[in-house]
Design an enzyme around this catalytic site. Structure first.
Site, PDB file in Angstrom:
ATOM      1  N   THR A 210     -27.112  -3.187  44.335  1.00 17.52           N
ATOM      2  CA  THR A 210     -26.474  -1.812  45.679  1.00 17.52           C
ATOM      3  C   THR A 210     -27.325  -2.383  46.579  1.00 17.52           C
ATOM      4  O   THR A 210     -28.327  -2.782  46.264  1.00 17.52           O
ATOM      5  CB  THR A 210     -26.537  -0.105  45.436  1.00 17.52           C
ATOM      6  OG1 THR A 210     -27.916  -0.046  44.641  1.00 17.52           O
ATOM      7  CG2 THR A 210     -25.518   0.244  43.884  1.00 17.52           C
ATOM      8  N   HIS A 211     -27.095  -2.093  47.979  1.00 15.08           N
ATOM      9  CA  HIS A 211     -27.863  -2.624  48.882  1.00 15.08           C
ATOM     10  C   HIS A 211     -28.593  -3.355  49.092  1.00 15.08           C
ATOM     11  O   HIS A 211     -29.517  -4.339  49.465  1.00 15.08           O
ATOM     12  CB  HIS A 211     -29.740  -1.412  48.993  1.00 15.08           C
ATOM     13  CG  HIS A 211     -28.908   0.179  49.102  1.00 15.08           C
ATOM     14  ND1 HIS A 211     -29.207   1.240  50.226  1.00 15.08           N
ATOM     15  CD2 HIS A 211     -28.512   1.007  47.864  1.00 15.08           C
ATOM     16  CE1 HIS A 211     -28.712   2.164  49.475  1.00 15.08           C
ATOM     17  NE2 HIS A 211     -28.656   2.293  48.234  1.00 15.08           N
TER      18      HIS A 211
ATOM     19  N   SER B  71     -23.488 -31.407  56.778  1.00 14.70           N
ATOM     20  CA  SER B  71     -24.345 -31.224  58.310  1.00 14.70           C
ATOM     21  C   SER B  71     -24.191 -32.696  58.384  1.00 14.70           C
ATOM     22  O   SER B  71     -24.198 -33.873  57.581  1.00 14.70           O
ATOM     23  CB  SER B  71     -25.048 -30.297  57.875  1.00 14.70           C
ATOM     24  OG  SER B  71     -26.123 -31.056  59.172  1.00 14.70           O
TER      25      SER B  71
ATOM     26  N   LYS C 297     -26.586 -30.647  53.304  1.00 11.92           N
ATOM     27  CA  LYS C 297     -26.520 -29.619  53.550  1.00 11.92           C
ATOM     28  C   LYS C 297     -25.003 -29.532  52.510  1.00 11.92           C
ATOM     29  O   LYS C 297     -24.104 -30.592  52.916  1.00 11.92           O
ATOM     30  CB  LYS C 297     -26.103 -29.204  54.970  1.00 11.92           C
ATOM     31  CG  LYS C 297     -27.712 -28.548  55.404  1.00 11.92           C
ATOM     32  CD  LYS C 297     -27.633 -27.254  55.010  1.00 11.92           C
ATOM     33  CE  LYS C 297     -27.130 -26.116  55.654  1.00 11.92           C
ATOM     34  NZ  LYS C 297     -27.261 -26.023  57.216  1.00 11.92           N
TER      35      LYS C 297
ATOM     36  N   ASN D  53     -21.658 -26.617  53.217  1.00  4.00           N
ATOM     37  CA  ASN D  53     -21.763 -25.985  53.661  1.00  4.00           C
ATOM     38  C   ASN D  53     -19.684 -24.945  53.370  1.00  4.00           C
ATOM     39  O   ASN D  53     -19.342 -25.452  53.509  1.00  4.00           O
ATOM     40  CB  ASN D  53     -21.822 -25.870  55.106  1.00  4.00           C
ATOM     41  CG  ASN D  53     -22.586 -26.623  56.108  1.00  4.00           C
ATOM     42  OD1 ASN D  53     -23.814 -26.058  55.202  1.00  4.00           O
ATOM     43  ND2 ASN D  53     -23.382 -27.207  56.776  1.00  4.00           N
TER      44      ASN D  53
ATOM     45  N   GLU E 208     -16.809 -19.309  56.369  1.00  9.29           N
ATOM     46  CA  GLU E 208     -16.834 -18.950  57.226  1.00  9.29           C
ATOM     47  C   GLU E 208     -16.247 -18.410  58.376  1.00  9.29           C
ATOM     48  O   GLU E 208     -16.200 -17.864  59.406  1.00  9.29           O
ATOM     49  CB  GLU E 208     -18.198 -19.101  57.698  1.00  9.29           C
ATOM     50  CG  GLU E 208     -19.625 -19.209  57.223  1.00  9.29           C
ATOM     51  CD  GLU E 208     -20.966 -20.631  57.123  1.00  9.29           C
ATOM     52  OE1 GLU E 208     -20.293 -20.959  58.716  1.00  9.29           O
ATOM     53  OE2 GLU E 208     -21.397 -20.986  56.310  1.00  9.29           O
TER      54      GLU E 208
END
Ligand code: ARG
Length: 454
Positions: free
Chosen positions: A155-156, A277, A283, A285, A290
């Site tokens: 949570t948070h 990348s 990388k 990704n 996204e």
């Protein structure tokens, strides 16, 4: 080219105006719905003796030929036609002359477009539901494979209490199940036939609206002729269902993006569903996630387009409404595209069970269990909560976890502590003794899976 409605006009339409006015590039995809609607209308005209049975049959036969020709790629949609309705009617008339011109008796493009979009969207809803169901099936597989995969629940975004990955991922299954229910519910209200509203005021011909509605699989007719041609509520409802579903996908994607990071390393995406990348060789990704998160904004935009387009329109039809199709098609196309790509990505995603467990072993996620232990021994929860907090502070000072605190230290905080505390706060025990409905215990997860399947 002279328009079919050119009767009172003395000049052809300016080309730029024709381009601006034409919607066939957007509504061309509704050709099958348009033809189905026209077949039902022509059949009804024959049955009601508004046109002869012979003419009705010829119209139906020719419309079916046109449908076959479009599907077979033998007849291309004319990009200069005003819209799909005009194109089909013009083609019909090209093929059978005067008889074709009888089809539009007691009908307007206003009710025709209202009909076509409902028929078309009805199929789109089914296709979308199928795609959502595929993801739910994948989620159930993931849950079955990860009933014992302990991870921190947050949570948070702070480690909170231990859960299993099965329980976590099933939450998305239930969100998606509600998305299906919402779509079905919107479909129920959409599934009424506007045909026979005509331009707005109904007609003097003895039409049979119920017959047409029944032929086309509707639950009934739209009861008011002005409402029939002006209602686009269903596009708003569907765009709203689509927005909510995208929001769910976006939240899942956001978590996957986090889980892929070196900071978490809870999951690893298959090479086929990640990108590299151009400059940083290390990388990998999560572009798909996204993009889904990004496209959610665009789907929200479609909903706002529809709400705004309609809010100031006097009854009945106004040309503004032609804009509805671009927005609702984009909304559902985008959703379907995201659902289609997300499913194989989820299927091939590797779950790093060890890393999830390691993360769960840190962060004192069994502190609530420590308090519960004291409560079970008779202490009031608030007091137990305070003592557990003090022991956590002790651990932080001494760089320990709760499992490693010596018993004599525990006893300094309360003499209710005894050897069995270690068993009580053990991570496995803390996770799997959460046997309440909806929790992480294996039985609770099995029950959830059963409900989700049901
Ligand atoms: N292409 C139009 C639309 O999508 C069809 C209805 C046109 N009706 C009219 N009276 N201009 O809204």
């Amino acid at each position: 080219m002279a328009q079919m409605w050119a009767g009172r006009f003395q000049k052809d339409l300016d080309n730029k105006v024709n381009d601006f006015n034409s919607s066939i590039k957007v509504d061309g995809r509704m050709f099958e719905s348009d033809i189905k609607g026209s077949i039902a209308h022509a059949t009804m005209l024959g049955k009601q003796k508004i046109i002869s049975l012979e003419d009705s049959k010829l119209i139906v036969k020719t419309l079916l030929e046109i449908l076959d020709d479009i599907k077979a790629g033998k007849l291309a949609l004319d990009p200069n036609a005003e819209d799909i309705h005009m194109f089909i009617e013009q083609e019909l008339t090209n093929r059978i002359g005067e008889v074709g011109k009888r089809l539009h008796t007691s009908r307007s493009r206003n009710d025709q477009v209202a009909l076509d979009i409902r028929l078309y969207l009805r199929d789109e809803v089914s296709a979308t539901i199928e795609l959502i169901n595929n993801i739910i099936a994948t989620i159930i597989d993931l849950a079955n494979e990860n009933k014992e995969t302990i991870m921190p629940g947050y949570t948070h975004l702070q480690r909170a209490q231990p859960i299993t990955f099965a329980n976590h991922i099933l939450a998305y299954g239930f969100m998606l199940k509600r998305d299906i229910e919402r779509l079905k519910d919107a479909n129920k209200r959409m599934n009424y036939s506007p045909l026979g509203s005509c331009a707005l005021a109904g007609t003097t011909y003895p039409i049979d609206r119920d017959y047409v509605a029944n032929e086309l699989g509707f639950s009934g007719i739209v009861n008011n002729s002005l409402d029939g041609v002006s209602d686009r509520d269903f596009t708003i409802e569907l765009a709203s269902c689509s927005s909510i579903c995208m929001m769910h996908l976006s939240r899942l994607c956001e978590e996957i993006i986090m889980w892929c990071s070196w900071e978490f390393k809870f999951v690893e995406l298959d090479d086929a569903y990640s990108t590299g990348s151009s400059i940083m060789p290390q990388k990998k990704n999560p572009d798909i996630c996204e993009l889904i998160r990004g496209k959610t904004g665009r789907v929200y935009g479609d909903l706002i387009t529809l709400l705004t387009m309609l809010k100031g329109l006097p009854l009945a039809y106004n040309k503004d409404m032609q804009e509805d199709k671009e927005a609702i098609f984009d909304s559902l196309d985008t959703l379907k595209q995201c659902l289609s790509i997300l499913n194989p990505m989820l299927k091939t995603m590797k779950i790093n069970k060890d890393n999830m467990r390691k993360a769960a072993a840190m962060g004192f996620i069994n502190a609530t269990d420590l308090a519960d232990y004291l409560v079970k021994k008779g202490m009031a929860f608030r007091s137990a909560y305070k003592i557990s907090g003090q022991i956590v502070a002790y651990c932080i000072d001494h760089n320990l976890i709760l499992e490693d605190v010596p018993l004599d230290v525990y006893k300094e905080y309360s003499d209710l502590f005894s050897q069995d505390v270690y068993q009580y706060i053990d991570l496995n025990n803390a996770t799997f003794k959460r046997t309440s409905k909806g929790a992480s215990a294996i039985n609770s997860v099995d029950e959830q899976i059963k409900i989700l399947r049901g």
